[in-house]
Design an enzyme around this catalytic site. Structure first.
Site, mmCIF file in Angstrom:
data_model
loop_
_atom_site.group_PDB
_atom_site.id
_atom_site.type_symbol
_atom_site.label_atom_id
_atom_site.label_comp_id
_atom_site.label_asym_id
_atom_site.label_seq_id
_atom_site.Cartn_x
_atom_site.Cartn_y
_atom_site.Cartn_z
ATOM 1 C CB CYS A 96 -2.546 -3.064 5.193
ATOM 2 S SG CYS A 96 -4.157 -2.323 4.820
ATOM 3 C CG ASP A 103 -1.967 -1.100 1.154
ATOM 4 O OD1 ASP A 103 -2.021 -1.819 0.143
ATOM 5 O OD2 ASP A 103 -2.706 -1.275 2.144
ATOM 6 C CE LYS A 130 -3.513 -4.421 0.822
ATOM 7 N NZ LYS A 130 -4.425 -3.723 1.736
#
Length: 239
Positions: A178, A33, A145
């Site tokens: 995450c 991310d 995702k």
């Protein structure tokens, strides 16, 4: 995408709670991310009032880890968090995923730094693009995702199995969300996850960062740092 043709190296990585032996032919780097919404001015993080400084501080170490990995044939796999334009994959109204993302106005149209139009956490917009400083190279893999874990509902496990990977060098943000979620799912699948602590960050709470690293070290995997990884690879390559 096929496994690297580089010769395998065997490196000893100083980590907690104990040293890890890495075969480069069985190792991958995960970059979680590291995208505009979380680490660029004008992205969701800054608009929500978060300090993106800690995330941006990891860019240099992550870039060095990726460059070192690519040089010896270790695949680099990016995880990219976001949603479809109609937000149909956000989850039902009562789900925590939808509630948490509604709170930060996922999908809202915003002006991007270059004067264009973006949408918060929507795939295919500036907001979910990987940071230019960490832009994927042609042989890297990008996995989209829509939940905190990189394994949930994605092809990540299949990609790693195709590469013959068992060891994961984990980088990215955020440590307690995450990153930890992905590490948990990696451990459940019998991977060997090694979090590089200076390559992960927590924009809201250093305490959360430290707590997650402690949980990972004790129960879920190992904790090391970028300098140790680079040094281990350089030592192995010099043999």
């Amino acid at each position: 995408m096929s496994p690297s043709l580089h010769a395998s190296l065997h490196a000893s990585l100083h980590a907690k709670p104990q040293e890890i032996e890495l075969d480069t032919a069985e190792t991958a780097v995960l970059v979680i991310d590291m995208q505009n919404d979380f680490a660029a001015e004008g992205g969701l993080g800054g608009l929500a009032g978060n300090d993106i400084g800690p995330v941006r501080a990891t860019i240099g170490p992550i870039a060095r880890v990726c460059a070192t990995a690519r040089a010896v044939g270790i695949p680099v796999v990016y995880l990219q968090h976001g949603y479809l334009p109609d937000l149909s994959d956000l989850g039902p109204a009562r789900s925590k995923n939808r509630i948490a993302h509604d709170a930060v106005e996922v999908g809202r149209r915003v002006r991007t730094p270059d004067g264009g139009e973006g949408r918060l956490l929507v795939h295919g917009t500036w907001n979910t693009e990987i940071l230019p400083e960490l832009a994927p190279e042609p042989n890297d893999v990008v996995v989209r995702k829509n939940r905190y874990s990189g394994f949930y509902g994605t092809e990540l496990d299949a990609v790693l199995r195709r590469f013959g990977v068992t060891n994961l060098l984990v980088t990215g943000c955020t440590t307690s969300v995450c990153v930890e979620s992905t590490v948990r799912d990696a451990m459940f699948r019998d991977y060997v996850p090694v979090v590089l602590e200076d390559c992960t960050s927590e924009p809201m709470s250093r305490a959360n960062h430290d707590a997650s690293l402690a949980v990972i070290e004790r129960n879920l995997g190992w904790v090391a740092d970028s300098e140790g990884f680079v040094r281990a690879i350089e030592t192995a390559a010099a043999r």
